[in-house]
Design an enzyme around this catalytic site. Structure first.
Site, PDB file in Angstrom:
ATOM      1  N   CYS A  63       0.843  -1.197   0.000  1.00  0.00           N
ATOM      2  CA  CYS A  63       0.000   0.000   0.000  1.00  0.00           C
ATOM      3  C   CYS A  63       0.879   1.248   0.000  1.00  0.00           C
ATOM      4  O   CYS A  63       1.789   1.371   0.827  1.00  0.00           O
ATOM      5  CB  CYS A  63      -0.906  -0.001   1.227  1.00  0.00           C
ATOM      6  SG  CYS A  63      -1.895   1.502   1.390  1.00  0.00           S
ATOM      7  N   CYS A  66       0.355   3.219   3.607  1.00  0.00           N
ATOM      8  CA  CYS A  66       0.844   2.770   4.913  1.00  0.00           C
ATOM      9  C   CYS A  66       1.875   1.652   4.840  1.00  0.00           C
ATOM     10  O   CYS A  66       2.389   1.217   5.866  1.00  0.00           O
ATOM     11  CB  CYS A  66      -0.323   2.335   5.791  1.00  0.00           C
ATOM     12  SG  CYS A  66      -1.191   0.874   5.176  1.00  0.00           S
ATOM     13  N   CYS A  81      -6.582  -5.596 -19.374  1.00  0.00           N
ATOM     14  CA  CYS A  81      -7.415  -4.417 -19.094  1.00  0.00           C
ATOM     15  C   CYS A  81      -6.606  -3.138 -18.928  1.00  0.00           C
ATOM     16  O   CYS A  81      -7.170  -2.044 -18.913  1.00  0.00           O
ATOM     17  CB  CYS A  81      -8.267  -4.658 -17.849  1.00  0.00           C
ATOM     18  SG  CYS A  81      -7.295  -4.889 -16.342  1.00  0.00           S
ATOM     19  N   CYS A 112      -7.361  -0.426   1.218  1.00  0.00           N
ATOM     20  CA  CYS A 112      -6.469  -0.967   2.240  1.00  0.00           C
ATOM     21  C   CYS A 112      -7.218  -0.908   3.569  1.00  0.00           C
ATOM     22  O   CYS A 112      -7.735   0.137   3.951  1.00  0.00           O
ATOM     23  CB  CYS A 112      -5.188  -0.132   2.310  1.00  0.00           C
ATOM     24  SG  CYS A 112      -4.117  -0.581   3.693  1.00  0.00           S
ATOM     25  N   CYS A 115      -5.414   1.713   6.227  1.00  0.00           N
ATOM     26  CA  CYS A 115      -5.414   3.181   6.099  1.00  0.00           C
ATOM     27  C   CYS A 115      -6.521   3.733   5.217  1.00  0.00           C
ATOM     28  O   CYS A 115      -6.666   4.948   5.112  1.00  0.00           O
ATOM     29  CB  CYS A 115      -4.055   3.678   5.608  1.00  0.00           C
ATOM     30  SG  CYS A 115      -3.697   3.306   3.877  1.00  0.00           S
ATOM     31  N   HIS A 118      -7.698   4.015  -1.400  1.00  0.00           N
ATOM     32  CA  HIS A 118      -8.439   3.448  -2.531  1.00  0.00           C
ATOM     33  C   HIS A 118      -7.433   2.729  -3.418  1.00  0.00           C
ATOM     34  O   HIS A 118      -6.464   3.330  -3.884  1.00  0.00           O
ATOM     35  CB  HIS A 118      -9.144   4.557  -3.324  1.00  0.00           C
ATOM     36  CG  HIS A 118      -9.676   4.093  -4.637  1.00  0.00           C
ATOM     37  ND1 HIS A 118     -10.832   3.356  -4.737  1.00  0.00           N
ATOM     38  CD2 HIS A 118      -9.203   4.255  -5.894  1.00  0.00           C
ATOM     39  CE1 HIS A 118     -11.049   3.085  -6.028  1.00  0.00           C
ATOM     40  NE2 HIS A 118     -10.072   3.620  -6.742  1.00  0.00           N
ATOM     41  N   HIS A 121     -10.807  -1.849  -7.848  1.00  0.00           N
ATOM     42  CA  HIS A 121     -12.061  -2.593  -7.755  1.00  0.00           C
ATOM     43  C   HIS A 121     -11.782  -4.087  -7.927  1.00  0.00           C
ATOM     44  O   HIS A 121     -10.752  -4.473  -8.466  1.00  0.00           O
ATOM     45  CB  HIS A 121     -13.048  -2.122  -8.827  1.00  0.00           C
ATOM     46  CG  HIS A 121     -13.517  -0.732  -8.590  1.00  0.00           C
ATOM     47  ND1 HIS A 121     -12.813   0.374  -9.039  1.00  0.00           N
ATOM     48  CD2 HIS A 121     -14.595  -0.249  -7.927  1.00  0.00           C
ATOM     49  CE1 HIS A 121     -13.450   1.473  -8.672  1.00  0.00           C
ATOM     50  NE2 HIS A 121     -14.536   1.122  -8.005  1.00  0.00           N
ATOM     51  N   ASP A 125     -14.456 -11.893 -12.747  1.00  0.00           N
ATOM     52  CA  ASP A 125     -14.094 -12.429 -14.060  1.00  0.00           C
ATOM     53  C   ASP A 125     -12.614 -12.800 -14.136  1.00  0.00           C
ATOM     54  O   ASP A 125     -12.007 -12.778 -15.193  1.00  0.00           O
ATOM     55  CB  ASP A 125     -14.448 -11.433 -15.166  1.00  0.00           C
ATOM     56  CG  ASP A 125     -13.725 -10.096 -15.029  1.00  0.00           C
ATOM     57  OD1 ASP A 125     -12.937  -9.921 -14.083  1.00  0.00           O
ATOM     58  OD2 ASP A 125     -13.966  -9.220 -15.877  1.00  0.00           O
ATOM     59  N   ARG A 133     -10.766 -10.864 -10.015  1.00  0.00           N
ATOM     60  CA  ARG A 133      -9.788  -9.980 -10.649  1.00  0.00           C
ATOM     61  C   ARG A 133      -9.740  -8.703  -9.832  1.00  0.00           C
ATOM     62  O   ARG A 133     -10.636  -7.872  -9.904  1.00  0.00           O
ATOM     63  CB  ARG A 133     -10.166  -9.657 -12.090  1.00  0.00           C
ATOM     64  CG  ARG A 133      -9.242  -8.608 -12.734  1.00  0.00           C
ATOM     65  CD  ARG A 133      -9.526  -8.414 -14.214  1.00  0.00           C
ATOM     66  NE  ARG A 133     -10.897  -8.081 -14.501  1.00  0.00           N
ATOM     67  CZ  ARG A 133     -11.356  -6.834 -14.747  1.00  0.00           C
ATOM     68  NH1 ARG A 133     -10.533  -5.802 -14.709  1.00  0.00           N
ATOM     69  NH2 ARG A 133     -12.632  -6.641 -15.011  1.00  0.00           N
ATOM     70  N   CYS A 135      -8.465  -5.435  -9.702  1.00  0.00           N
ATOM     71  CA  CYS A 135      -7.992  -4.471 -10.692  1.00  0.00           C
ATOM     72  C   CYS A 135      -7.505  -3.242  -9.920  1.00  0.00           C
ATOM     73  O   CYS A 135      -8.317  -2.480  -9.383  1.00  0.00           O
ATOM     74  CB  CYS A 135      -9.153  -4.149 -11.629  1.00  0.00           C
ATOM     75  SG  CYS A 135      -8.720  -3.125 -13.017  1.00  0.00           S
TER      76      CYS A 135
END
Length: 148
Positions: A63, A66, A81, A112, A115, A118, A121, A125, A133, A135
């Site tokens: 992350c 943190c 992707c 995470c 902390c 973001h 997602h 699939d 997955r 992503c």
């Protein structure tokens, strides 16, 4: 052209349940502009633009907020992707999943757990053995090579 699609919720990551909490000024000092937009404002990098989308060295991805180890290179795969994709986190308890209904979609946001950064997602699939997955935005993670 903007590099990100962005969903800004100023309180999404300011939650007392996170062990690591910092002021906005502290986050801005620690992270570069791209990392801040992704990690703290839930922006998304354009596909094929992040530094780890086609990175396949042995090691782990931590992350950016943190330093929590999140994903191992052994679970990384090329999903086609344009973002780093993994079929599982290192440990189930290092991430949290949050319902995301932005942009007219219903998705599962991955953060995470320590902390609130973001990460990206998760989708259903992915490959075996999990079918998942994860992503993940490159700006939300730091690569640590395996010791030789």
């Amino acid at each position: 052209m903007n590099m990100f699609s962005k969903r800004h919720d100023p309180h999404a990551h300011d939650d007392p349940r996170y062990e690591v909490r910092k002021s906005d000024a502290e986050w801005r000092e620690q992270l570069d502009a791209t990392q801040y937009q992704v990690a703290r404002q839930a922006a998304t990098e354009r596909p094929f633009s992040g530094k780890y989308w086609d990175h396949f060295e042995d090691g782990r991805y931590d992350c950016v907020g943190c330093g929590t180890p999140l994903f191992a290179s052994r679970s990384k795969f090329d999903a086609g992707c344009g973002w780093p994709s993994y079929w599982q986190p290192l440990e189930a308890d290092v991430i949290e999943e949050v319902r995301d209904t932005t942009h007219g979609m219903v998705r599962v946001e991955v953060r995470c757990r320590r902390c609130g950064t973001h990460l990206g997602h998760v989708f259903d699939d992915g490959p075996a053995p999990t079918g998942q997955r994860y992503c993940i935005n490159s700006a939300a993670i730091d690569f640590k090579p395996e010791p030789t």
